[in-house]
Design a protein around this motif. Structure first.
Motif, PDB file in Angstrom:
ATOM      1  N   PHE A 132       0.861  -1.139   0.113  1.00  0.00           N
ATOM      2  CA  PHE A 132      -0.001   0.171   0.022  1.00  0.00           C
ATOM      3  C   PHE A 132       1.046   1.261  -0.058  1.00  0.00           C
ATOM      4  O   PHE A 132       1.831   1.371   0.966  1.00  0.00           O
ATOM      5  N   VAL A 189       3.303  -4.738   2.707  1.00  0.00           N
ATOM      6  CA  VAL A 189       2.327  -5.309   3.467  1.00  0.00           C
ATOM      7  C   VAL A 189       2.546  -6.838   3.743  1.00  0.00           C
ATOM      8  O   VAL A 189       2.519  -7.573   4.588  1.00  0.00           O
ATOM      9  N   PRO A 238      -0.917 -12.259  14.686  1.00  0.00           N
ATOM     10  CA  PRO A 238      -1.637 -11.249  15.460  1.00  0.00           C
ATOM     11  C   PRO A 238      -2.206 -10.064  14.506  1.00  0.00           C
ATOM     12  O   PRO A 238      -2.014 -10.175  13.304  1.00  0.00           O
ATOM     13  N   SER A 239      -3.036  -9.011  15.291  1.00  0.00           N
ATOM     14  CA  SER A 239      -3.793  -8.133  14.585  1.00  0.00           C
ATOM     15  C   SER A 239      -2.687  -7.320  13.644  1.00  0.00           C
ATOM     16  O   SER A 239      -1.653  -6.859  14.071  1.00  0.00           O
ATOM     17  N   GLY A 240      -3.157  -7.057  12.339  1.00  0.00           N
ATOM     18  CA  GLY A 240      -2.181  -6.253  11.614  1.00  0.00           C
ATOM     19  C   GLY A 240      -1.094  -6.844  10.847  1.00  0.00           C
ATOM     20  O   GLY A 240      -0.215  -6.356  10.072  1.00  0.00           O
ATOM     21  N   CYS A 241      -0.987  -8.198  10.667  1.00  0.00           N
ATOM     22  CA  CYS A 241      -0.068  -9.065  10.227  1.00  0.00           C
ATOM     23  C   CYS A 241      -0.340  -9.183   8.851  1.00  0.00           C
ATOM     24  O   CYS A 241       0.513  -9.887   7.980  1.00  0.00           O
ATOM     25  N   GLY A 242      -1.517  -8.667   8.298  1.00  0.00           N
ATOM     26  CA  GLY A 242      -1.867  -9.060   6.739  1.00  0.00           C
ATOM     27  C   GLY A 242      -2.746 -10.046   6.562  1.00  0.00           C
ATOM     28  O   GLY A 242      -2.871 -10.397   5.546  1.00  0.00           O
ATOM     29  N   LYS A 243      -3.495 -10.664   7.549  1.00  0.00           N
ATOM     30  CA  LYS A 243      -4.294 -11.734   7.387  1.00  0.00           C
ATOM     31  C   LYS A 243      -5.392 -11.432   6.361  1.00  0.00           C
ATOM     32  O   LYS A 243      -5.840 -12.169   5.322  1.00  0.00           O
ATOM     33  N   SER A 244      -6.127 -10.398   6.509  1.00  0.00           N
ATOM     34  CA  SER A 244      -7.207  -9.899   5.884  1.00  0.00           C
ATOM     35  C   SER A 244      -6.700  -9.596   4.559  1.00  0.00           C
ATOM     36  O   SER A 244      -7.321  -9.829   3.461  1.00  0.00           O
ATOM     37  N   THR A 245      -5.675  -8.752   4.363  1.00  0.00           N
ATOM     38  CA  THR A 245      -5.229  -8.312   2.980  1.00  0.00           C
ATOM     39  C   THR A 245      -5.161  -9.739   2.288  1.00  0.00           C
ATOM     40  O   THR A 245      -5.477  -9.812   1.187  1.00  0.00           O
TER      41      THR A 245
HETATM   42  P1  ADP Z   1      -4.838  -8.279   9.868  1.00  0.00           P
HETATM   43  O1  ADP Z   1      -6.067  -8.772   9.176  1.00  0.00           O
HETATM   44  O2  ADP Z   1      -3.867  -9.122  10.030  1.00  0.00           O
HETATM   45  O3  ADP Z   1      -5.271  -7.589  11.160  1.00  0.00           O
HETATM   46  P2  ADP Z   1      -4.579  -6.562   7.614  1.00  0.00           P
HETATM   47  O4  ADP Z   1      -4.502  -7.297   6.428  1.00  0.00           O
HETATM   48  O5  ADP Z   1      -5.841  -5.529   7.827  1.00  0.00           O
HETATM   49  O6  ADP Z   1      -4.139  -7.371   8.791  1.00  0.00           O
HETATM   50  O7  ADP Z   1      -3.631  -5.285   7.513  1.00  0.00           O
HETATM   51  C1  ADP Z   1      -2.144  -5.383   7.394  1.00  0.00           C
HETATM   52  C2  ADP Z   1      -1.312  -4.088   7.126  1.00  0.00           C
HETATM   53  O8  ADP Z   1      -1.814  -3.376   5.976  1.00  0.00           O
HETATM   54  C3  ADP Z   1      -1.730  -3.219   8.481  1.00  0.00           C
HETATM   55  O9  ADP Z   1      -0.593  -2.506   8.921  1.00  0.00           O
HETATM   56  C4  ADP Z   1      -2.702  -2.218   7.656  1.00  0.00           C
HETATM   57  O10 ADP Z   1      -2.930  -0.905   8.396  1.00  0.00           O
HETATM   58  C5  ADP Z   1      -2.339  -2.157   6.414  1.00  0.00           C
HETATM   59  N1  ADP Z   1      -3.419  -2.125   5.412  1.00  0.00           N
HETATM   60  C6  ADP Z   1      -4.555  -2.828   5.333  1.00  0.00           C
HETATM   61  N2  ADP Z   1      -5.446  -2.161   4.384  1.00  0.00           N
HETATM   62  C7  ADP Z   1      -4.700  -0.869   3.813  1.00  0.00           C
HETATM   63  C8  ADP Z   1      -5.032  -0.173   3.052  1.00  0.00           C
HETATM   64  N3  ADP Z   1      -6.202  -0.085   2.094  1.00  0.00           N
HETATM   65  N4  ADP Z   1      -4.195   0.962   2.821  1.00  0.00           N
HETATM   66  C9  ADP Z   1      -3.175   1.045   3.544  1.00  0.00           C
HETATM   67  N5  ADP Z   1      -2.980   0.252   4.538  1.00  0.00           N
HETATM   68  C10 ADP Z   1      -3.543  -0.688   4.644  1.00  0.00           C
END
Ligand code: ADP
Ligand code: MG
Length: 332
Positions: free
Chosen positions: A13, A18, A37-44
Protein backbone atom coordinates in the motif's frame (compact mmCIF):
# COMPACT_ATOMS: atom_id res chain seq x y z
CA UNK A 1 -12.72 -28.04 -7.20
CA UNK A 2 -10.98 -25.52 -4.99
CA UNK A 3 -7.21 -25.61 -5.29
CA UNK A 4 -5.60 -22.23 -4.77
CA UNK A 5 -1.93 -21.51 -5.42
CA UNK A 6 -0.14 -18.27 -4.55
CA UNK A 7 3.18 -17.65 -6.28
CA UNK A 8 5.46 -14.82 -5.07
CA UNK A 9 2.40 -12.77 -4.12
CA UNK A 10 3.44 -9.29 -3.07
CA UNK A 11 1.23 -6.43 -1.88
CA UNK A 12 2.23 -2.86 -1.09
CA UNK A 13 0.00 0.00 0.00
CA UNK A 14 1.97 3.02 -1.21
CA UNK A 15 5.53 2.53 0.06
CA UNK A 16 4.55 -0.04 2.66
CA UNK A 17 5.13 -3.69 1.73
CA UNK A 18 2.35 -5.29 3.76
CA UNK A 19 3.01 -8.71 2.15
CA UNK A 20 6.66 -8.96 1.03
CA UNK A 21 6.33 -12.27 -0.87
CA UNK A 22 4.15 -15.28 -0.21
CA UNK A 23 4.19 -18.75 -1.78
CA UNK A 24 1.39 -21.01 -0.61
CA UNK A 25 -0.58 -23.96 -1.92
CA UNK A 26 -4.09 -24.72 -0.66
CA UNK A 27 -5.40 -28.14 -1.67
CA UNK A 28 -8.93 -28.88 -2.83
CA UNK A 29 -11.16 -29.58 0.17
CA UNK A 30 -8.70 -28.36 2.79
CA UNK A 31 -9.68 -26.29 5.83
CA UNK A 32 -6.87 -23.74 6.02
CA UNK A 33 -6.58 -21.18 8.82
CA UNK A 34 -4.53 -18.00 8.49
CA UNK A 35 -3.58 -17.01 12.03
CA UNK A 36 -1.43 -14.23 13.41
CA UNK A 37 -1.55 -11.08 15.49
CA UNK A 38 -3.67 -8.10 14.49
CA UNK A 39 -2.16 -6.16 11.58
CA UNK A 40 -0.02 -9.05 10.26
CA UNK A 41 -1.79 -9.05 6.87
CA UNK A 42 -4.36 -11.86 7.23
CA UNK A 43 -7.29 -9.87 5.83
CA UNK A 44 -5.15 -8.43 3.06
CA UNK A 45 -4.09 -11.92 1.99
CA UNK A 46 -7.70 -13.14 2.02
CA UNK A 47 -8.86 -10.08 0.06
CA UNK A 48 -6.11 -10.70 -2.52
CA UNK A 49 -7.40 -14.26 -2.98
CA UNK A 50 -10.99 -12.98 -3.22
CA UNK A 51 -9.97 -10.33 -5.76
CA UNK A 52 -11.09 -7.46 -3.53
CA UNK A 53 -7.51 -6.16 -3.61
CA UNK A 54 -5.14 -6.19 -6.60
CA UNK A 55 -1.77 -7.90 -6.18
CA UNK A 56 1.23 -5.60 -6.61
CA UNK A 57 3.08 -8.54 -8.19
CA UNK A 58 2.93 -12.33 -8.26
CA UNK A 59 0.18 -14.69 -9.38
CA UNK A 60 -2.89 -16.38 -7.90
CA UNK A 61 -4.09 -19.58 -9.51
CA UNK A 62 -7.50 -21.08 -8.83
CA UNK A 63 -8.04 -24.65 -10.05
CA UNK A 64 -5.01 -24.43 -12.32
CA UNK A 65 -6.04 -21.19 -14.04
CA UNK A 66 -4.41 -17.80 -13.59
CA UNK A 67 -6.99 -15.76 -11.67
CA UNK A 68 -4.70 -12.84 -10.76
CA UNK A 69 -6.61 -10.34 -12.88
CA UNK A 70 -10.10 -11.83 -12.61
CA UNK A 71 -12.78 -9.71 -10.89
CA UNK A 72 -14.14 -11.17 -7.61
CA UNK A 73 -17.40 -12.39 -9.18
CA UNK A 74 -15.51 -14.51 -11.73
CA UNK A 75 -13.34 -16.36 -9.23
CA UNK A 76 -16.00 -18.80 -8.00
CA UNK A 77 -15.21 -18.02 -4.37
CA UNK A 78 -17.60 -16.88 -1.65
CA UNK A 79 -16.58 -14.55 1.13
CA UNK A 80 -18.60 -14.88 4.34
CA UNK A 81 -19.16 -11.54 5.92
CA UNK A 82 -20.28 -10.93 9.46
CA UNK A 83 -23.94 -11.17 10.35
CA UNK A 84 -24.56 -7.43 10.18
CA UNK A 85 -24.17 -7.62 6.40
CA UNK A 86 -27.73 -9.05 6.12
CA UNK A 87 -30.57 -6.98 4.65
CA UNK A 88 -32.76 -6.17 7.68
CA UNK A 89 -35.97 -5.63 5.71
CA UNK A 90 -35.77 -8.97 3.86
CA UNK A 91 -36.79 -12.36 5.23
CA UNK A 92 -34.15 -15.03 5.84
CA UNK A 93 -35.26 -16.73 2.64
CA UNK A 94 -34.93 -13.57 0.56
CA UNK A 95 -31.54 -12.82 2.12
CA UNK A 96 -30.23 -16.23 1.09
CA UNK A 97 -31.92 -16.05 -2.31
CA UNK A 98 -30.55 -12.59 -3.07
CA UNK A 99 -27.17 -13.49 -4.68
CA UNK A 100 -28.87 -16.08 -6.92
CA UNK A 101 -31.50 -13.60 -8.04
CA UNK A 102 -28.76 -11.10 -8.83
CA UNK A 103 -27.02 -13.77 -10.89
CA UNK A 104 -30.29 -14.34 -12.82
CA UNK A 105 -30.63 -18.00 -11.80
CA UNK A 106 -33.70 -19.99 -12.76
CA UNK A 107 -36.17 -19.46 -9.84
CA UNK A 108 -36.94 -23.17 -9.39
CA UNK A 109 -33.24 -24.04 -9.13
CA UNK A 110 -32.68 -21.07 -6.77
CA UNK A 111 -35.52 -22.23 -4.47
CA UNK A 112 -34.03 -25.71 -4.39
CA UNK A 113 -30.63 -24.40 -3.36
CA UNK A 114 -32.11 -22.21 -0.63
CA UNK A 115 -34.05 -25.16 0.78
CA UNK A 116 -30.86 -27.26 0.72
CA UNK A 117 -28.78 -24.61 2.47
CA UNK A 118 -31.51 -23.98 5.07
CA UNK A 119 -31.63 -27.69 5.83
CA UNK A 120 -27.84 -27.97 6.26
CA UNK A 121 -27.84 -24.91 8.54
CA UNK A 122 -30.99 -25.76 10.57
CA UNK A 123 -32.74 -22.64 9.30
CA UNK A 124 -35.75 -24.30 7.67
CA UNK A 125 -38.15 -23.12 10.40
CA UNK A 126 -36.83 -19.57 10.28
CA UNK A 127 -37.05 -18.79 6.56
CA UNK A 128 -39.91 -16.30 6.95
CA UNK A 129 -38.33 -14.35 9.81
CA UNK A 130 -36.45 -11.08 9.48
CA UNK A 131 -32.81 -10.94 10.66
CA UNK A 132 -33.89 -8.82 13.65
CA UNK A 133 -35.97 -11.77 14.91
CA UNK A 134 -32.96 -14.12 15.02
CA UNK A 135 -30.19 -14.78 17.54
CA UNK A 136 -26.61 -13.80 16.73
CA UNK A 137 -25.71 -17.39 15.86
CA UNK A 138 -28.73 -17.74 13.56
CA UNK A 139 -27.85 -14.50 11.77
CA UNK A 140 -24.35 -15.83 11.25
CA UNK A 141 -25.82 -18.99 9.75
CA UNK A 142 -27.90 -16.91 7.32
CA UNK A 143 -24.72 -15.13 6.20
CA UNK A 144 -23.13 -18.55 5.61
CA UNK A 145 -26.27 -19.74 3.80
CA UNK A 146 -25.94 -16.88 1.36
CA UNK A 147 -22.47 -18.16 0.51
CA UNK A 148 -23.46 -21.85 0.32
CA UNK A 149 -26.18 -21.37 -2.32
CA UNK A 150 -23.62 -20.01 -4.75
CA UNK A 151 -21.86 -23.40 -4.59
CA UNK A 152 -18.43 -21.77 -4.58
CA UNK A 153 -15.21 -23.70 -5.10
CA UNK A 154 -13.96 -22.19 -1.82
CA UNK A 155 -15.34 -20.27 1.15
CA UNK A 156 -13.37 -17.38 2.59
CA UNK A 157 -14.10 -16.41 6.20
CA UNK A 158 -12.59 -13.30 7.80
CA UNK A 159 -12.89 -13.51 11.60
CA UNK A 160 -16.59 -14.40 11.27
CA UNK A 161 -17.08 -15.12 14.96
CA UNK A 162 -15.34 -12.16 16.58
CA UNK A 163 -18.64 -10.30 17.22
CA UNK A 164 -20.20 -13.23 19.07
CA UNK A 165 -19.97 -13.95 22.79
CA UNK A 166 -17.65 -16.72 24.02
CA UNK A 167 -20.24 -19.52 24.37
CA UNK A 168 -21.77 -18.82 20.97
CA UNK A 169 -18.31 -18.71 19.41
CA UNK A 170 -17.56 -22.26 20.57
CA UNK A 171 -20.91 -23.46 19.14
CA UNK A 172 -20.42 -21.73 15.78
CA UNK A 173 -16.84 -23.00 15.56
CA UNK A 174 -18.19 -26.54 15.77
CA UNK A 175 -20.95 -25.79 13.26
CA UNK A 176 -18.48 -24.45 10.71
CA UNK A 177 -16.27 -27.53 11.20
CA UNK A 178 -19.30 -29.78 10.68
CA UNK A 179 -20.29 -27.78 7.62
CA UNK A 180 -16.83 -28.38 6.19
CA UNK A 181 -17.16 -32.10 6.87
CA UNK A 182 -20.46 -32.28 5.03
CA UNK A 183 -19.68 -29.94 2.10
CA UNK A 184 -16.00 -30.95 1.74
CA UNK A 185 -15.39 -27.62 0.02
CA UNK A 186 -12.12 -25.71 0.48
CA UNK A 187 -12.36 -23.21 3.33
CA UNK A 188 -9.92 -20.45 4.19
CA UNK A 189 -10.55 -19.04 7.62
CA UNK A 190 -8.82 -15.98 9.08
CA UNK A 191 -8.51 -15.49 12.83
CA UNK A 192 -6.18 -13.99 15.43
CA UNK A 193 -7.34 -16.68 17.87
CA UNK A 194 -4.95 -19.62 18.06
CA UNK A 195 -7.62 -21.78 19.74
CA UNK A 196 -9.86 -21.40 16.66
CA UNK A 197 -6.88 -22.26 14.48
CA UNK A 198 -5.97 -25.35 16.51
CA UNK A 199 -9.51 -26.70 16.73
CA UNK A 200 -10.69 -26.07 13.15
CA UNK A 201 -7.73 -26.33 10.78
CA UNK A 202 -6.40 -29.15 8.64
CA UNK A 203 -3.55 -26.77 7.90
CA UNK A 204 -2.50 -23.65 9.81
CA UNK A 205 -0.58 -20.82 8.18
CA UNK A 206 1.08 -18.69 10.87
CA UNK A 207 1.70 -15.14 9.71
CA UNK A 208 3.73 -12.33 11.19
CA UNK A 209 4.35 -8.97 9.49
CA UNK A 210 3.10 -10.31 6.15
CA UNK A 211 5.44 -13.31 6.20
CA UNK A 212 4.67 -16.98 6.65
CA UNK A 213 6.40 -18.18 9.82
CA UNK A 214 5.30 -21.81 9.43
CA UNK A 215 2.72 -23.99 7.67
CA UNK A 216 1.58 -27.28 9.17
CA UNK A 217 -1.12 -29.29 10.87
CA UNK A 218 -2.14 -28.11 14.36
CA UNK A 219 -0.18 -30.91 16.05
CA UNK A 220 2.90 -30.37 13.86
CA UNK A 221 3.01 -26.74 14.95
CA UNK A 222 2.40 -27.69 18.57
CA UNK A 223 5.05 -30.40 18.63
CA UNK A 224 7.65 -28.92 16.30
CA UNK A 225 7.39 -25.14 16.12
CA UNK A 226 9.93 -23.78 13.63
CA UNK A 227 10.88 -20.78 15.73
CA UNK A 228 10.21 -18.84 18.94
CA UNK A 229 7.36 -16.89 17.34
CA UNK A 230 5.32 -19.99 16.48
CA UNK A 231 6.35 -21.63 19.77
CA UNK A 232 4.93 -18.69 21.70
CA UNK A 233 1.85 -18.22 19.52
CA UNK A 234 0.49 -21.77 19.31
CA UNK A 235 -0.61 -23.33 22.61
CA UNK A 236 -2.39 -21.92 25.64
CA UNK A 237 -1.11 -20.91 28.12
CA UNK A 238 1.88 -20.04 25.98
CA UNK A 239 5.19 -21.89 26.00
CA UNK A 240 7.72 -20.65 28.55
CA UNK A 241 10.69 -19.15 26.70
CA UNK A 242 13.82 -18.95 28.83
CA UNK A 243 17.04 -17.13 27.96
CA UNK A 244 20.33 -16.57 29.78
CA UNK A 245 22.48 -19.14 31.63
CA UNK A 246 19.77 -21.86 31.73
CA UNK A 247 19.56 -21.72 27.90
CA UNK A 248 23.34 -21.57 27.50
CA UNK A 249 23.63 -24.80 29.53
CA UNK A 250 21.58 -26.40 26.73
CA UNK A 251 23.77 -24.75 24.04
CA UNK A 252 20.87 -22.55 22.91
CA UNK A 253 20.03 -18.84 22.88
CA UNK A 254 16.52 -19.66 24.13
CA UNK A 255 14.94 -22.79 25.52
CA UNK A 256 11.21 -23.45 25.53
CA UNK A 257 9.01 -25.64 27.69
CA UNK A 258 5.22 -25.78 27.65
CA UNK A 259 3.33 -25.37 30.97
CA UNK A 260 1.92 -28.89 30.53
CA UNK A 261 5.41 -30.37 30.09
CA UNK A 262 6.73 -29.45 33.53
CA UNK A 263 6.73 -31.88 36.46
CA UNK A 264 6.51 -30.61 40.03
CA UNK A 265 9.02 -32.36 42.28
CA UNK A 266 11.00 -31.38 45.38
CA UNK A 267 14.31 -32.15 43.67
CA UNK A 268 13.34 -30.38 40.43
CA UNK A 269 15.88 -28.76 38.08
CA UNK A 270 14.50 -25.31 38.83
CA UNK A 271 13.77 -24.25 42.40
CA UNK A 272 11.37 -21.37 42.84
CA UNK A 273 8.44 -19.89 44.69
CA UNK A 274 4.76 -19.90 43.70
CA UNK A 275 3.48 -16.46 42.74
CA UNK A 276 -0.01 -16.33 41.26
CA UNK A 277 -2.11 -19.51 41.24
CA UNK A 278 -5.23 -19.83 39.08
CA UNK A 279 -7.63 -22.62 40.01
CA UNK A 280 -9.88 -23.58 37.10
CA UNK A 281 -11.23 -26.77 38.65
CA UNK A 282 -9.89 -29.08 35.95
CA UNK A 283 -6.43 -27.53 36.05
CA UNK A 284 -4.37 -25.22 38.18
CA UNK A 285 -2.00 -22.76 36.54
CA UNK A 286 0.88 -21.51 38.65
CA UNK A 287 3.25 -18.65 37.95
CA UNK A 288 6.57 -19.60 39.50
CA UNK A 289 9.40 -17.18 40.23
CA UNK A 290 12.80 -18.84 39.82
CA UNK A 291 15.81 -16.63 40.70
CA UNK A 292 17.68 -15.46 37.59
CA UNK A 293 14.95 -16.66 35.18
CA UNK A 294 11.82 -15.36 33.51
CA UNK A 295 8.64 -16.31 35.49
CA UNK A 296 7.54 -19.83 34.52
CA UNK A 297 3.94 -20.95 34.01
CA UNK A 298 3.13 -24.52 35.07
CA UNK A 299 -0.02 -26.52 34.49
CA UNK A 300 -0.82 -28.75 37.43
CA UNK A 301 -3.62 -30.92 38.70
CA UNK A 302 -6.91 -29.16 39.46
CA UNK A 303 -6.83 -30.20 43.09
CA UNK A 304 -3.33 -28.85 43.73
CA UNK A 305 -3.16 -27.06 47.08
CA UNK A 306 0.06 -25.05 46.65
CA UNK A 307 -0.41 -21.37 47.50
CA UNK A 308 1.29 -18.05 46.95
CA UNK A 309 4.75 -18.07 48.56
CA UNK A 310 5.15 -21.88 48.73
CA UNK A 311 8.51 -23.28 47.56
CA UNK A 312 8.31 -25.47 44.44
CA UNK A 313 10.69 -27.50 42.28
CA UNK A 314 10.15 -27.98 38.53
CA UNK A 315 11.66 -30.30 35.94
CA UNK A 316 11.02 -30.46 32.18
CA UNK A 317 9.60 -33.79 30.97
CA UNK A 318 12.00 -35.92 28.93
CA UNK A 319 12.20 -34.87 25.30
CA UNK A 320 9.87 -31.88 25.73
CA UNK A 321 12.47 -29.12 25.87
CA UNK A 322 12.72 -26.95 22.73
CA UNK A 323 16.01 -25.26 21.80
CA UNK A 324 16.28 -22.13 19.66
CA UNK A 325 19.34 -20.36 18.18
CA UNK A 326 20.27 -16.68 18.07
CA UNK A 327 18.06 -16.19 15.00
CA UNK A 328 15.06 -17.61 16.93
CA UNK A 329 14.95 -20.73 14.74
CA UNK A 330 14.61 -24.20 16.24
CA UNK A 331 17.94 -26.02 16.62
CA UNK A 332 18.21 -29.61 15.44
P1 ADP B 1 -4.95 -8.27 9.84
O1 ADP B 1 -6.16 -8.70 9.11
O2 ADP B 1 -3.95 -9.37 10.03
O3 ADP B 1 -5.27 -7.61 11.15
P2 ADP B 1 -4.63 -6.42 7.64
O4 ADP B 1 -4.44 -7.28 6.47
O5 ADP B 1 -5.96 -5.79 7.83
O6 ADP B 1 -4.17 -7.18 8.96
O7 ADP B 1 -3.58 -5.24 7.59
C1 ADP B 1 -2.19 -5.47 7.40
C2 ADP B 1 -1.47 -4.14 7.32
O8 ADP B 1 -1.85 -3.47 6.13
C3 ADP B 1 -1.80 -3.19 8.46
O9 ADP B 1 -0.63 -2.52 8.83
C4 ADP B 1 -2.81 -2.25 7.84
O10 ADP B 1 -2.76 -1.00 8.45
C5 ADP B 1 -2.36 -2.19 6.40
N1 ADP B 1 -3.47 -1.93 5.46
C6 ADP B 1 -4.52 -2.72 5.25
N2 ADP B 1 -5.35 -2.21 4.31
C7 ADP B 1 -4.77 -1.05 3.92
C8 ADP B 1 -5.12 -0.03 2.96
N3 ADP B 1 -6.24 -0.14 2.20
N4 ADP B 1 -4.28 1.03 2.85
C9 ADP B 1 -3.16 1.12 3.59
N5 ADP B 1 -2.77 0.20 4.49
C10 ADP B 1 -3.56 -0.87 4.67
MG1 MG C 1 -8.20 -8.57 9.63
Amino acid sequence: MGKIVLKSVHKSFGDVAVIPSIDLSIEDGEFVVFVGPSGCGKSTLLRLIAGLEDTTSGTIEIDGKDATDLPPAKRGLAMVFQSYALYPHMSVKKNILFPLKMAGMDPAEAEKRVAGAASVLNLTDYLDRKPGQLSGGQRQRVAIGRAIVREPSAFLFDEPLSNLDAALRVGMRQEISELHQSLKTTMIYVTHDQVEAMTMADKIVVLQAGRIEQVGSPMELYRNPANTFVAGFIGSPRMNLITGPEAQKQKAATIGIRPEHLVISEKGTWQGVVGLSEHLGSDTFLKVAVPGMEPITVRADGELTLRHGDPIGLSPMDGKLHRFGNDGKTLA
